[in-house]
Scaffold this active site. Structure first.
Site, PDB file in Angstrom:
ATOM      1  N   LYS A  69     -29.826 -22.544  14.783  1.00  0.00           N
ATOM      2  CA  LYS A  69     -30.387 -23.995  16.226  1.00  0.00           C
ATOM      3  C   LYS A  69     -29.504 -23.238  16.989  1.00  0.00           C
ATOM      4  O   LYS A  69     -30.386 -22.815  18.531  1.00  0.00           O
ATOM      5  CB  LYS A  69     -30.254 -25.053  15.935  1.00  0.00           C
ATOM      6  CG  LYS A  69     -31.284 -25.769  14.710  1.00  0.00           C
ATOM      7  CD  LYS A  69     -30.826 -27.239  14.406  1.00  0.00           C
ATOM      8  CE  LYS A  69     -29.617 -28.049  14.339  1.00  0.00           C
ATOM      9  NZ  LYS A  69     -28.965 -27.666  12.713  1.00  0.00           N
TER      10      LYS A  69
ATOM     11  N   ARG B 115     -17.500 -18.806  10.476  1.00  0.00           N
ATOM     12  CA  ARG B 115     -18.014 -18.788  12.401  1.00  0.00           C
ATOM     13  C   ARG B 115     -16.756 -18.931  13.035  1.00  0.00           C
ATOM     14  O   ARG B 115     -16.113 -20.765  12.721  1.00  0.00           O
ATOM     15  CB  ARG B 115     -19.461 -19.201  12.699  1.00  0.00           C
ATOM     16  CG  ARG B 115     -19.271 -20.597  12.136  1.00  0.00           C
ATOM     17  CD  ARG B 115     -20.804 -21.342  12.624  1.00  0.00           C
ATOM     18  NE  ARG B 115     -20.683 -22.875  13.084  1.00  0.00           N
ATOM     19  CZ  ARG B 115     -21.827 -23.772  12.631  1.00  0.00           C
ATOM     20  NH1 ARG B 115     -22.950 -22.673  12.727  1.00  0.00           N
ATOM     21  NH2 ARG B 115     -21.401 -24.770  12.824  1.00  0.00           N
TER      22      ARG B 115
ATOM     23  N   ARG C 297     -22.729 -32.438   5.319  1.00  0.00           N
ATOM     24  CA  ARG C 297     -23.372 -32.263   6.893  1.00  0.00           C
ATOM     25  C   ARG C 297     -24.628 -31.716   6.487  1.00  0.00           C
ATOM     26  O   ARG C 297     -26.197 -32.430   6.172  1.00  0.00           O
ATOM     27  CB  ARG C 297     -23.239 -31.592   7.659  1.00  0.00           C
ATOM     28  CG  ARG C 297     -22.042 -32.074   8.536  1.00  0.00           C
ATOM     29  CD  ARG C 297     -21.430 -31.050   9.204  1.00  0.00           C
ATOM     30  NE  ARG C 297     -22.010 -30.021  10.037  1.00  0.00           N
ATOM     31  CZ  ARG C 297     -21.222 -28.436  10.964  1.00  0.00           C
ATOM     32  NH1 ARG C 297     -20.357 -28.462   9.738  1.00  0.00           N
ATOM     33  NH2 ARG C 297     -21.596 -27.710  11.982  1.00  0.00           N
TER      34      ARG C 297
HETATM   35  P1  AMP Z   1     -23.857 -30.094  15.166  1.00  0.00           P
HETATM   36  O1  AMP Z   1     -23.179 -30.098  16.537  1.00  0.00           O
HETATM   37  O2  AMP Z   1     -25.839 -30.606  15.478  1.00  0.00           O
HETATM   38  O3  AMP Z   1     -23.490 -29.977  13.760  1.00  0.00           O
HETATM   39  O4  AMP Z   1     -23.312 -31.823  15.101  1.00  0.00           O
HETATM   40  C1  AMP Z   1     -21.827 -32.322  14.650  1.00  0.00           C
HETATM   41  C2  AMP Z   1     -21.924 -33.423  14.332  1.00  0.00           C
HETATM   42  O5  AMP Z   1     -22.386 -34.513  15.163  1.00  0.00           O
HETATM   43  C3  AMP Z   1     -22.953 -33.818  13.253  1.00  0.00           C
HETATM   44  O6  AMP Z   1     -22.536 -33.863  12.145  1.00  0.00           O
HETATM   45  C4  AMP Z   1     -22.742 -35.517  13.394  1.00  0.00           C
HETATM   46  O7  AMP Z   1     -21.765 -36.512  12.778  1.00  0.00           O
HETATM   47  C5  AMP Z   1     -22.761 -35.554  14.721  1.00  0.00           C
HETATM   48  N1  AMP Z   1     -23.715 -35.786  15.561  1.00  0.00           N
HETATM   49  C6  AMP Z   1     -24.209 -34.784  16.601  1.00  0.00           C
HETATM   50  N2  AMP Z   1     -26.063 -34.955  16.910  1.00  0.00           N
HETATM   51  C7  AMP Z   1     -26.106 -35.947  15.979  1.00  0.00           C
HETATM   52  C8  AMP Z   1     -27.343 -36.732  15.719  1.00  0.00           C
HETATM   53  N3  AMP Z   1     -28.692 -36.910  16.820  1.00  0.00           N
HETATM   54  N4  AMP Z   1     -27.059 -37.932  15.282  1.00  0.00           N
HETATM   55  C9  AMP Z   1     -26.853 -37.790  14.893  1.00  0.00           C
HETATM   56  N5  AMP Z   1     -24.937 -37.452  14.755  1.00  0.00           N
HETATM   57  C10 AMP Z   1     -24.745 -36.549  15.240  1.00  0.00           C
END
Ligand code: AMP
Length: 216
Positions: free
Chosen positions: A13, A127, A172
């Protein structure tokens, strides 16, 4: 044009959003990036979410909805937005409908990046990025041409996300399966979802997304 990129962690993404920013002048709204910035800066939100993120759990809907509301308020409506990592729950998807209406926007597409989970663990646990320019690298698939020197900006500082370890990645993924994938029918009912093979090469994924957006 406003689009959502949906897919488990490591699906690509962020890579695709960065490309659309560069080539199409769109704006990337990544709640993960916003939350990491809050943690770095030690804001009250950052202090609240730090441990939750480190464990790979989801932070509260209220926090991320508010972050998105504030960002949308700061943009002009003609700047196309890519939602990256948001919405992640049905409640967030419903809140996003309200926020889009509030800020005079409509949703054009939801692009689901379809990927194989075991390959994702390999992708994510290897990564790392240049600490200066953000260029992405991988221990097994894309090392810098000169050891420890960024190909793009020649910096020698690199960084890894603390939540990119196997145990957290598995949490995750489980969160994605349990809470995020079930949002798809919400958008399928409105005929907004397009599925793209996220295991293809970056170039092929680029081309498939361009086709969905009618830009090819
Ligand atoms: P990401 O960078 O999108 O993989 O997000 C990293 C971490 O941030 C996730 O594992 C969640 O702990 C938190 N997080 C990011 N976006 C969200 C969201 N829309 N809702 C809830 N937690 C989020």
């Amino acid at each position: 044009m406003n689009i959502i990129l949906l897919g488990p962690p490591g699906a690509g993404k962020g890579t695709q959003a960065a490309r659309l920013v560069k080539e199409r002048g769109m704006v990337q709204l990544s709640t993960g990036d916003m939350l990491r910035a809050a943690v770095r800066e030690g804001t009250p939100t950052g202090l609240e979410v730090k441990a939750i993120m480190a464990a790979g759990d989801l932070v509260s809907d209220e926090i991320v909805n508010q972050l998105i509301d504030e960002k949308l308020a700061s943009l002009s409506p003609d700047q196309g937005v890519i939602f990256d990592g948001y919405p992640r729950t049905r409640a967030q998807a419903e809140a996003l409908d309200g926020l889009l209406a509030k800020h005079g926007r409509t949703l054009g597409h939801v692009i689901e990046l379809d990927v194989d989970e075991d390959a994702l663990v390999d992708r994510i646990t290897g990564r790392f990025t240049c600490a200066k320019c953000g260029e992405g690298y991988h221990d097994r698939h894309k090392l810098p041409a000169v050891e420890n020197v960024c190909d793009v900006c020649a910096s020698t500082e690199f960084k890894r996300r603390p939540d990119d370890n196997e145990e957290t990645v598995r949490t995750r993924m489980a969160e994605y399966r349990a809470k995020t994938a079930p949002i798809l029918p919400f958008y399928e009912a409105r005929k907004l979802v397009a599925r793209v093979d996220g295991m293809a090469s970056i170039e092929q994924v680029d081309a498939a997304i361009e086709a969905v957006l009618g830009l090819a």
